[in-house]
Write a protein that holds these residues in place. Structure first.
Motif: not given
Length: 254
Positions: A158-171, A218-219, A238-244
């Motif tokens: 409802a508030d945009g697109w969401v990307l869950d930062a799964r471990p396989e997407l991490a550096n 979650s972004v 703009v990507g936000r996590v918990d509003g930041k």
């Protein structure tokens, strides 16, 4: 230049980036394109090149630092200069440091040497990742989904697109890979453009990473079209996590 030790990551495996190597003037790497890289407009998503670009640009910065220092991206630019190919093509990335530990430039070419994308990165020095933890991370299979949105796991909310930062997407530092956040930003910008009836293709991407995004977060990506014309389109994501705010991207199409 320091002698680099390359650390593998899930995004490299997922996006079929391989062959990272240190050259006399910087760093090179390879990538194989698959159908997974298509965007909402049916073309190869420029964001699908984000992981390759971030790897060669980032390691080029590391090479210019003292031994065992690491670098993370604060800004990445991708500028498309030729039409991107379809699936099944091998790409070659190469980057060199311009300012020690702070700025690098690079390019992505096809196997015939044709220049496709010019790229740049700003970075900052951080401590080196725990290599034992990186080595213990499970391997990731190459992307099998059809389309970049599915590969990333982007979902509409409802508030945009969401990307869950799964471990396989991490550096290797356990944070969302800079090339992944770039890919997600470009993917949602393209989707929003297509939904507005535009057939323009992405020509440039600029992303700023304002803070690290840890694996497991979650972004939420908000999209704002700053200009929606027939021949030129500019979108802010703009990507936000918990509003930041974690990422700010500008995607241009033409």
């Amino acid at each position: 230049m320091q002698q680099l030790r390359f650390l593998g990551s899930g995004p490299e495996d997922l996006f079929e980036v391989s062959g990272l190597r240190q050259c006399s003037d910087g760093v090179g790497g390879l990538m194989t394109l698959g159908a997974w890289g298509r965007g909402a407009d049916g073309r190869l998503a420029v964001g699908a090149l984000g992981v390759l670009a971030d790897e060669v640009l980032g390691y080029a910065l590391m090479a210019s630092l003292p031994q065992d220092e690491w670098s993370i991206s604060t800004e990445i630019w991708l500028d498309v200069v030729s039409e991107l190919p379809g699936p099944g093509v091998d790409l070659v990335g190469h980057a060199t440091p311009v300012q020690t530990g702070a700025f690098s430039t690079g390019e992505i070419r096809d196997g015939r040497g044709r220049l496709l994308v010019s790229c740049r990165q700003r970075g900052r020095s951080v401590s080196r990742p725990d290599e034992d933890a990186v080595a213990a991370a499970p391997s990731v299979a190459p992307a099998a989904a059809d389309g970049i949105e599915a590969v990333l796991g982007l979902r509409a909310a409802a508030d945009g697109w969401v990307l869950d930062a799964r471990p396989e997407l991490a550096n290797p530092k356990g944070m969302l890979h800079g090339g992944i956040s770039l890919a997600a930003s470009e993917a949602v910008a393209t989707r929003a453009r297509v939904d507005r009836g535009s057939s323009l293709r992405t020509t440039s991407v600029h992303i700023v990473h304002t803070r690290g995004i840890p694996a497991g977060a979650s972004v939420v990506f908000d999209v704002e079209h700053r200009h929606a014309g027939r021949t030129l389109w500019v979108t802010h994501v703009v990507g936000r996590v918990d509003g930041k705010v974690g990422t700010v991207a500008t995607i241009t199409a033409g």
